[in-house]
Design a protein around this motif. Structure first.
Motif, PDB file in Angstrom:
ATOM      1  N   PRO A 165       0.808  -1.225   0.000  1.00 54.58           N
ATOM      2  CA  PRO A 165       0.000   0.000   0.000  1.00 54.58           C
ATOM      3  C   PRO A 165       0.840   1.273   0.000  1.00 54.58           C
ATOM      4  CG  PRO A 165      -0.251  -1.171   2.080  1.00 54.58           C
ATOM      5  CD  PRO A 165       0.484  -2.078   1.157  1.00 54.58           C
ATOM      6  N   ARG A 168       1.648   2.146  -3.547  1.00 54.48           N
ATOM      7  CA  ARG A 168       0.502   2.576  -4.349  1.00 54.48           C
ATOM      8  C   ARG A 168       0.136   4.026  -4.053  1.00 54.48           C
ATOM      9  NH1 ARG A 168      -2.810   0.693  -8.028  1.00 54.48           N
ATOM     10  NH2 ARG A 168      -4.686   0.718  -6.762  1.00 54.48           N
ATOM     11  N   THR A 169       0.501   4.492  -2.866  1.00 55.95           N
ATOM     12  CA  THR A 169       0.070   5.820  -2.461  1.00 55.95           C
ATOM     13  C   THR A 169       1.246   6.784  -2.509  1.00 55.95           C
ATOM     14  OG1 THR A 169       0.512   5.162  -0.219  1.00 55.95           O
ATOM     15  CG2 THR A 169      -1.744   5.022  -0.935  1.00 55.95           C
ATOM     16  N   TYR A 170       0.981   8.039  -2.204  1.00 52.53           N
ATOM     17  CA  TYR A 170       2.072   9.005  -2.145  1.00 52.53           C
ATOM     18  C   TYR A 170       1.799   9.977  -1.004  1.00 52.53           C
ATOM     19  CZ  TYR A 170      -1.366  11.917  -4.409  1.00 52.53           C
ATOM     20  OH  TYR A 170      -2.502  12.605  -4.687  1.00 52.53           O
ATOM     21  N   TYR A 173      -0.926  10.089   2.156  1.00 51.03           N
ATOM     22  CA  TYR A 173      -1.611   8.804   2.204  1.00 51.03           C
ATOM     23  C   TYR A 173      -0.657   7.732   2.699  1.00 51.03           C
ATOM     24  CZ  TYR A 173      -5.102  11.176  -0.652  1.00 51.03           C
ATOM     25  OH  TYR A 173      -6.040  12.038  -1.107  1.00 51.03           O
ATOM     26  N   LEU A 176      -0.116   7.999   6.391  1.00 48.91           N
ATOM     27  CA  LEU A 176      -1.234   7.437   7.147  1.00 48.91           C
ATOM     28  C   LEU A 176      -1.069   5.936   7.325  1.00 48.91           C
ATOM     29  CD1 LEU A 176      -4.033   7.471   8.445  1.00 48.91           C
ATOM     30  CD2 LEU A 176      -4.943   6.927   6.219  1.00 48.91           C
ATOM     31  N   ILE A 177      -0.622   5.258   6.242  1.00 43.32           N
ATOM     32  CA  ILE A 177      -0.517   3.796   6.315  1.00 43.32           C
ATOM     33  C   ILE A 177       0.441   3.378   7.421  1.00 43.32           C
ATOM     34  CG2 ILE A 177       0.326   1.788   5.062  1.00 43.32           C
ATOM     35  CD1 ILE A 177      -0.898   3.078   2.582  1.00 43.32           C
TER      36      ILE A 177
ATOM     37  N   PHE B  31      -6.970  20.172   4.101  1.00 37.67           N
ATOM     38  CA  PHE B  31      -6.312  19.657   2.911  1.00 37.67           C
ATOM     39  C   PHE B  31      -6.798  20.406   1.689  1.00 37.67           C
ATOM     40  CE2 PHE B  31      -5.485  16.789  -0.571  1.00 37.67           C
ATOM     41  CZ  PHE B  31      -4.169  16.481  -0.317  1.00 37.67           C
ATOM     42  N   PHE B 239      -8.297  11.050  10.416  1.00 42.01           N
ATOM     43  CA  PHE B 239      -7.440  11.103   9.226  1.00 42.01           C
ATOM     44  C   PHE B 239      -7.758   9.921   8.311  1.00 42.01           C
ATOM     45  CE2 PHE B 239      -2.656  11.134   7.905  1.00 42.01           C
ATOM     46  CZ  PHE B 239      -3.004  11.650   6.675  1.00 42.01           C
ATOM     47  N   SER B 240      -7.857   8.712   8.908  1.00 43.66           N
ATOM     48  CA  SER B 240      -8.192   7.533   8.100  1.00 43.66           C
ATOM     49  C   SER B 240      -9.534   7.734   7.425  1.00 43.66           C
ATOM     50  CB  SER B 240      -8.288   6.277   8.955  1.00 43.66           C
ATOM     51  OG  SER B 240      -7.218   6.173   9.809  1.00 43.66           O
ATOM     52  N   VAL B 243      -9.227  10.046   4.564  1.00 39.94           N
ATOM     53  CA  VAL B 243      -8.515   9.409   3.455  1.00 39.94           C
ATOM     54  C   VAL B 243      -9.385   8.342   2.796  1.00 39.94           C
ATOM     55  CG1 VAL B 243      -6.594   7.882   2.956  1.00 39.94           C
ATOM     56  CG2 VAL B 243      -6.229   9.902   4.308  1.00 39.94           C
ATOM     57  N   GLY B 246     -11.596  10.134   0.624  1.00 40.75           N
ATOM     58  CA  GLY B 246     -10.916  10.895  -0.414  1.00 40.75           C
ATOM     59  C   GLY B 246     -10.651  12.281   0.127  1.00 40.75           C
ATOM     60  N   LEU B 247      -9.379  12.621   0.317  1.00 40.62           N
ATOM     61  CA  LEU B 247      -9.044  13.906   0.946  1.00 40.62           C
ATOM     62  C   LEU B 247      -9.541  15.068   0.107  1.00 40.62           C
ATOM     63  CD1 LEU B 247      -5.412  13.504   2.272  1.00 40.62           C
ATOM     64  CD2 LEU B 247      -7.425  14.082   3.583  1.00 40.62           C
ATOM     65  N   MET B 295      -6.401   0.947   1.253  1.00 42.39           N
ATOM     66  CA  MET B 295      -5.542   1.932   0.610  1.00 42.39           C
ATOM     67  C   MET B 295      -4.756   1.325  -0.541  1.00 42.39           C
ATOM     68  SD  MET B 295      -5.778   4.813   2.276  1.00 42.39           S
ATOM     69  CE  MET B 295      -4.261   5.594   1.849  1.00 42.39           C
ATOM     70  N   ARG B 298      -7.632   1.308  -3.321  1.00 43.03           N
ATOM     71  CA  ARG B 298      -7.976   2.634  -3.837  1.00 43.03           C
ATOM     72  C   ARG B 298      -7.085   3.661  -3.145  1.00 43.03           C
ATOM     73  NH1 ARG B 298     -13.545   3.391  -6.337  1.00 43.03           N
ATOM     74  NH2 ARG B 298     -12.422   5.276  -6.841  1.00 43.03           N
ATOM     75  N   PRO B 299      -5.934   3.950  -3.741  1.00 44.14           N
ATOM     76  CA  PRO B 299      -4.935   4.773  -3.050  1.00 44.14           C
ATOM     77  C   PRO B 299      -5.427   6.167  -2.672  1.00 44.14           C
ATOM     78  CG  PRO B 299      -4.005   3.755  -4.984  1.00 44.14           C
ATOM     79  CD  PRO B 299      -5.464   3.493  -5.043  1.00 44.14           C
ATOM     80  N   THR B 300      -6.403   6.710  -3.373  1.00 42.06           N
ATOM     81  CA  THR B 300      -6.820   8.062  -2.987  1.00 42.06           C
ATOM     82  C   THR B 300      -8.272   8.100  -2.541  1.00 42.06           C
ATOM     83  OG1 THR B 300      -7.225   8.558  -5.287  1.00 42.06           O
ATOM     84  CG2 THR B 300      -5.151   9.322  -4.370  1.00 42.06           C
ATOM     85  N   GLU B 305      -9.441  11.760  -5.325  1.00 44.64           N
ATOM     86  CA  GLU B 305      -8.919  13.096  -5.555  1.00 44.64           C
ATOM     87  C   GLU B 305      -8.463  13.171  -7.003  1.00 44.64           C
ATOM     88  OE1 GLU B 305      -5.029  15.558  -4.087  1.00 44.64           O
ATOM     89  OE2 GLU B 305      -5.504  13.676  -3.128  1.00 44.64           O
TER      90      GLU B 305
END
Lengths: 385, 311
Positions: A165, A168-170, A173, A176-177, B31, B239-240, B243, B246-247, B295, B298-300, B305
């Motif tokens: 994960p 996959r994110t940047y 995000y 957070l992981i 954000f 925060f989770s 996220v 979707g921020l 995550m 679906r990373p975003t 976003e």
């Protein structure tokens, strides 16, 4: 005189190391709060004064110039401090802890400082190492040296699940992981009864090829604390990890890692495999954390979830930032300060998280490169830009 | 499982979801305008709850003891003081770091969260112990068979809903909201159009932090207890949730809040049922593990976003 006070001579570096060693012995020896505070003030004032006279840059240059002698001097300094407290458990335990935490921070530095992979769960990876060794030592007859290795591999393995994960994110995000993982890990340990729940587990001492590290040595009248064994082991680990990190940084791998951190898009267009380098840095960093963790568990003889909170991860991150992101020497100094100061100054103990957090805020606002900023690579000795 | 127990779970889940959503809306607002994460948000919530508690003690001391008056004054003091705190954080910690790497903002606010948390622990009288929070809402209840509907929970739920709807209306229907959205979309252009960028940013941080203070009060009123550590977990959960949704998307944040509380409830019910012997305490492990897995998928977030990078 002129010949000695010159970046070409090894004198400034060696003299600094000698003074530093003497100071460390005095500082660890100081009993009263007044003496500790006086020594702390003395250290701050003299470092500032020396900086004013240009000694610090001179010593740093001489240090870089005479790498071999300087490194030997550092090792010798640690050994002298160890010898000065040969029969005194507490300073030796502190020394060994600092050394092991340096290994963890070196790993975090690989992730955070070079590849730019965020990791707010480094205390959790350290904890994975601790618990792996606790479980394996208690329930299997495996040789302990393999168990230490298993601690590192376990941390690296769990880290490599988490990297999916993260890749996959940047940015936020990804942060957070790792934060979620850190909290998940702690909660899991607290509710899991087989791992001892909130009370934690006892861990027997280490034994390598018949060498029982928990037995003190005795030479006639001379009794030596068993922590000397752990200091030696930890010193060996730090030396190897340090060498590894410095070599990596200097090599083309380090260049790739830096490129990945600075601009992923540009990297990808130049054919650098961003994912590969992120995975490499993340896994290696976690391996180091797990390795240090498994030795730490056997040294302290006890593991409990309270040592692996999110706050502890934040302290590790603060160490790397305070020292100067990407500078292994900086984080070495920062680890020593951050771990030893609150132990010696009892009244700080309660306020330590507050102080570090406030200090990191100030550093980020006013000196974002840290106390000892990372230098540009120097491939040719003596070369000046 | 009886109907009564099930509805109890559902209701509890809604209640938690509302608190999470209020925290998540704050994250998403910040954000939106600045592309930063203000991680001290959860701790601002905790400080808000403590500010409310201190106000209550002060009111008791000067002899105001009508619960409604107490409640309103507490809410007012907590919301305004936290709005001010949020604006100060934005002015002195977040805006100066605008040009630094985004991670530095995350770090500085994380550390600020620690400072707030530790300050309450060390400097609030006996701050390290859990504090009883006064019961100020009517404690009537309606019984439907085995399910009892507590009046205070309903009031809290409605109050939370009202706060979220109010913020939503503010953002979509007023000129101020238009300015906030303009800054969120393109700060540069918004400035050219004569919008006071710094004022809007500070205002947004104020609104978000005020929401957090309300959330903190709701949390205190619901559990009748607060402690210095609630902020960290609520912050991470908020925060989770932001996220997950979707921020930057306010609907996403609300959705995320309820999804997270649903995950926790499902974890609490399903884990002991599926694997006998596991305790309900694994619900947080379950929820966070699913967030991490989610995550990867679906990373975003659910309402993604829109992101494109120009080189």
């Amino acid at each position: 005189m002129k010949r000695l006070l010159n970046a070409q001579s090894a004198f400034p570096a060696l003299a600094s190391m000698a003074v530093l060693t003497l100071f460390a012995v005095l500082f660890l020896h100081a009993d009263s709060q007044g003496a500790v505070m006086g020594l702390t003030a003395l250290a701050i004032v003299s470092v500032l004064l020396l900086a004013r006279f240009g000694w610090n840059t001179l010593a740093a240059a001489s240090f870089a110039e005479h790498g071999r002698q300087a490194h030997a001097a550092v090792l010798l300094g640690v050994l002298i401090v160890m010898a000065a407290f040969y029969d005194n458990h507490f300073p030796l335990l502190m020394l060994a802890s600092v050394l092991l935490y340096i290994v963890v921070c070196l790993g975090l530095n690989l992730q955070f400082g070079y590849a730019g992979v965020v990791n707010f769960a480094s205390a959790a990876f350290f904890g994975i190492g601790c618990y792996t060794s606790a479980v394996l030592v208690n329930h299997t007859p495996l040789p302990h040296i393999l168990i230490v290795l298993a601690g590192g591999l376990m941390a690296a393995g769990i880290g490599s699940l988490l990297i999916l994960p993260v890749l996959r994110t940047y940015g936020h995000y990804a942060a957070l992981i790792t934060i979620a993982f850190g909290i998940l890990f702690r909660v899991f340990l607290e509710v899991n009864d087989t791992l001892g729940g909130p009370q934690g587990m006892k861990v027997p001492g280490m034994e390598i090829l018949g060498w029982k590290l928990n037995d003190g040595l005795q030479f006639g009248e001379l009794e030596i604390s068993f922590y000397v064994n752990y200091v030696l082991l930890a010193l060996g680990m730090v030396a190897i990890a340090f060498m590894l990190v410095r070599r990596l940084e200097r090599s083309w791998i380090g260049l790739n890692l830096d490129a990945v951190r600075l601009d992923e898009t540009a990297c990808a267009t130049f054919g650098i495999d961003v994912a590969r380098w992120k995975i490499a840095a993340f896994t290696l960093g976690n391996f180091l954390a797990g390795l240090a963790g498994s030795v730490y568990a056997m040294m302290t003889g006890f593991v409990a979830p309270n040592s692996f909170t999110f706050g502890d991860s934040l302290i590790l991150v603060s160490i790397v930032i305070l020292g100067g992101i990407g500078n292994p020497w900086g984080l070495t100094v920062a680890t020593a300060i951050v771990l030893i100061l609150p132990e010696k100054l009892q009244f700080i103990q309660e306020y330590r998280l507050l102080l570090y957090a406030a200090l990191v805020i100030l550093i980020l606002l006013f000196k974002p490169d840290g106390l000892m900023p990372r230098q540009v690579r120097n491939y040719l000795p003596g070369w000046k830009p | 499982m009886t109907f009564g127990l099930l509805s109890q779970y559902v209701f509890n889940c809604l209640m938690l979801g509302m608190i999470y959503a209020m925290v998540a809306v704050g994250f998403t607002l910040f954000f939106g305008v600045l592309d930063v994460i203000k991680f001290s948000h959860g701790d601002v919530l905790m400080v808000g709850a403590f500010a409310g508690l201190a106000t209550y003690i002060g009111l008791q001391a000067i002899g105001v003891d009508a619960p409604l008056a107490q409640l309103l004054i507490m809410a007012l003091v907590a919301t305004l003081s936290m709005a001010l705190l949020g604006a100060l954080i934005a002015k002195y910690l977040v805006l100066p770091l605008r040009l630094a790497p985004p991670l530095n903002t995350l770090l500085i606010t994380l550390m600020l969260g620690s400072v707030l948390r530790e300050s309450v622990r060390l400097f609030y009288p006996q701050g390290s112990n859990p504090k009883p929070f006064p019961r100020l809402l009517p404690d009537d209840s309606l019984a439907f068979g085995s399910f009892t509907l507590r009046a205070d929970s309903v009031i809290l739920l409605l109050a939370g809903l009202a706060a979220i709807v109010a913020v939503h209306l503010l953002i979509t229907r007023t000129k101020l909201g238009l300015a906030i959205r303009a800054v969120a979309q393109d700060a540069e252009t918004a400035r050219i159009m004569g919008i006071n960028f710094e004022f809007i940013v500070l205002l947004t941080f104020g609104i978000g932090s005020g929401m957090a203070a309300l959330g903190g009060l709701m949390n205190g009123l619901y559990y009748n207890e607060i402690n210095f550590g609630i902020g960290l977990l609520l912050g991470v959960i908020g925060f989770s949730a932001a996220v997950l949704g979707g921020l930057g998307n306010i609907y996403g944040a609300i959705l995320g809040g309820f999804v997270f509380s649903a995950l926790q409830s499902v974890g609490a019910v399903a884990l002991p049922a599926l694997f006998p012997g596991t305790s309900t305490a694994y619900k947080d492990v379950f929820a966070f593990a699913l967030v991490i897995v989610f995550m990867a998928w679906r990373p975003t977030g659910l309402i993604a976003e829109k992101k494109s990078e120009r080189v």
